[in-house]
Motif scaffolding. Structure first.
Motif, short mmCIF file in Angstrom:
data_model
loop_
_atom_site.label_atom_id
_atom_site.label_comp_id
_atom_site.label_asym_id
_atom_site.label_seq_id
_atom_site.Cartn_x
_atom_site.Cartn_y
_atom_site.Cartn_z
N VAL A 34 0.85 -1.18 0.00
CA VAL A 34 0.00 0.00 0.00
C VAL A 34 0.89 1.24 0.00
O VAL A 34 1.82 1.33 0.79
N ASP A 61 -4.74 1.69 -4.21
CA ASP A 61 -5.53 1.15 -3.11
C ASP A 61 -6.22 2.32 -2.42
O ASP A 61 -5.57 3.30 -2.06
N SER A 63 -7.44 2.66 0.55
CA SER A 63 -7.38 2.76 2.01
C SER A 63 -6.77 4.08 2.52
O SER A 63 -7.24 4.59 3.54
N SER A 86 -6.47 3.03 -11.59
CA SER A 86 -6.39 1.57 -11.76
C SER A 86 -6.80 1.15 -13.16
O SER A 86 -6.35 0.14 -13.67
#
Length: 95
Positions: A34, A61, A63, A86
């Motif tokens: 990450v 990611d 998060s 992405s």
């Protein structure tokens, strides 16, 4: 100093270098996968700020977007950028 002694000393230095180099390469691979970008330093409230922050960090990611200090529009922009980024990546991650 004989040629054999010079060759032996050179081989020892090469062994030390290769050991250190291998250790550096392995430590570079030991991440959680990450990206941890620097925290947002602007107002961190608008969609465009969140989008730009995530794109600058090349986040794949979402998060890091979920920080309670960020406003909901910032978080949505961040997640939109992760989604867009992405889609720019190759479909295959390789072997």
């Amino acid at each position: 100093m004989s040629i054999a002694a010079v060759a032996n000393a050179s081989m020892n230095r090469l062994r030390v270098f290769l050991s250190a180099f291998t250790l550096i390469l392995l430590s570079a691979c030991a991440t959680d996968g990450v990206v941890h970008p620097a925290p947002c330093k602007d107002s961190c409230t608008t969609h465009s700020e969140g989008y730009q922050w995530a794109m600058d960090a090349a986040l794949v990611d979402p998060s890091p977007c979920d920080n309670k200090a960020y406003g909901p529009d910032f978080v949505r922009g961040c997640k939109d950028a992760v989604n867009d980024f992405s889609q720019l990546q190759p479909a295959s991650k390789g072997l």
